[in-house]
Design a protein around this motif. Sequence first.
Motif, short mmCIF file in Angstrom:
data_model
loop_
_atom_site.label_atom_id
_atom_site.label_comp_id
_atom_site.label_asym_id
_atom_site.label_seq_id
_atom_site.Cartn_x
_atom_site.Cartn_y
_atom_site.Cartn_z
N VAL A 115 0.47 0.55 -2.10
CA VAL A 115 -0.69 0.10 -1.35
C VAL A 115 -1.76 -0.43 -2.30
CG1 VAL A 115 -2.61 0.88 0.11
CG2 VAL A 115 -0.26 1.52 0.69
N ALA A 116 -2.02 0.28 -3.38
CA ALA A 116 -3.06 -0.12 -4.34
C ALA A 116 -2.73 -1.45 -5.01
CB ALA A 116 -3.24 0.97 -5.40
N SER A 117 -1.44 -1.68 -5.27
CA SER A 117 -1.03 -2.93 -5.92
C SER A 117 -0.98 -4.10 -4.95
CB SER A 117 0.34 -2.74 -6.57
OG SER A 117 1.34 -2.62 -5.58
N GLY A 118 -1.00 -3.80 -3.66
CA GLY A 118 -0.91 -4.86 -2.67
C GLY A 118 0.52 -5.21 -2.29
N ASP A 119 1.49 -4.52 -2.90
CA ASP A 119 2.89 -4.77 -2.53
C ASP A 119 3.15 -4.43 -1.07
OD1 ASP A 119 3.52 -5.64 -5.08
OD2 ASP A 119 4.28 -3.68 -5.73
N PRO A 131 0.87 -4.14 2.27
CA PRO A 131 -0.49 -4.36 2.78
C PRO A 131 -0.99 -3.16 3.59
CG PRO A 131 1.03 -6.05 3.60
CD PRO A 131 1.83 -5.06 2.83
N SER A 132 -2.28 -2.99 3.57
CA SER A 132 -2.91 -1.94 4.37
C SER A 132 -4.23 -2.47 4.88
CB SER A 132 -3.11 -0.67 3.55
OG SER A 132 -4.03 -0.92 2.50
N VAL A 133 -4.77 -1.78 5.86
CA VAL A 133 -6.05 -2.17 6.45
C VAL A 133 -6.96 -0.94 6.49
CG1 VAL A 133 -5.08 -4.02 7.84
CG2 VAL A 133 -5.24 -1.74 8.81
N ARG A 182 -7.68 4.46 5.90
CA ARG A 182 -6.71 3.50 5.37
C ARG A 182 -5.44 3.63 6.19
NH1 ARG A 182 -6.90 -0.89 2.77
NH2 ARG A 182 -8.71 0.04 1.78
N ARG A 183 -4.95 2.52 6.73
CA ARG A 183 -3.73 2.53 7.52
C ARG A 183 -2.78 1.45 7.05
NH1 ARG A 183 -5.11 6.90 8.37
NH2 ARG A 183 -5.69 7.85 10.32
N GLN A 191 4.76 -2.70 10.69
CA GLN A 191 5.48 -3.95 10.43
C GLN A 191 5.48 -4.29 8.93
OE1 GLN A 191 3.91 -7.25 12.60
NE2 GLN A 191 5.38 -8.69 11.76
N ALA A 192 4.44 -3.89 8.22
CA ALA A 192 4.36 -4.16 6.78
C ALA A 192 5.50 -3.46 6.04
CB ALA A 192 3.01 -3.71 6.23
N LEU A 193 5.93 -2.32 6.53
CA LEU A 193 7.05 -1.62 5.88
C LEU A 193 8.34 -2.40 6.06
CD1 LEU A 193 6.26 2.07 6.89
CD2 LEU A 193 5.63 0.85 4.80
N ASP A 194 8.56 -2.94 7.26
CA ASP A 194 9.75 -3.77 7.50
C ASP A 194 9.74 -4.99 6.59
OD1 ASP A 194 10.54 -2.00 9.50
OD2 ASP A 194 9.58 -3.17 11.09
#
Length: 101
Positions: free
Chosen positions: A61-65, A67-69, A75-76, A80-83
Amino acid sequence: MSETPLELSRVAHALGTTEHVLLRLIADQDGLAADNTLVALTVEEAARRLSIGRTTMYSLVASGDVPSVTIGRLRRVPAQALDEYLAARVRTVGAAVVLAA
């Protein structure tokens, strides 16, 4: 079936906890595995879905690999970002395998 409570007691004792706590942990895990309806996950939930450690997930998450919001102060990770992350990893690994062949 009379052996099951004894086995549970032995496992709880070996883990240094009580049967009640062990049963609650098992129930919590069953609930997490069954709930695929969440669209936004905590970082810990996302880590469990990928079967990776919490620290590794925070790094992704920190590296942006992954995405989170931020929603309010929370922080969530969009489910879909995992897929998408896994699909990208499969493409990367697949390309590396083709190059190695």
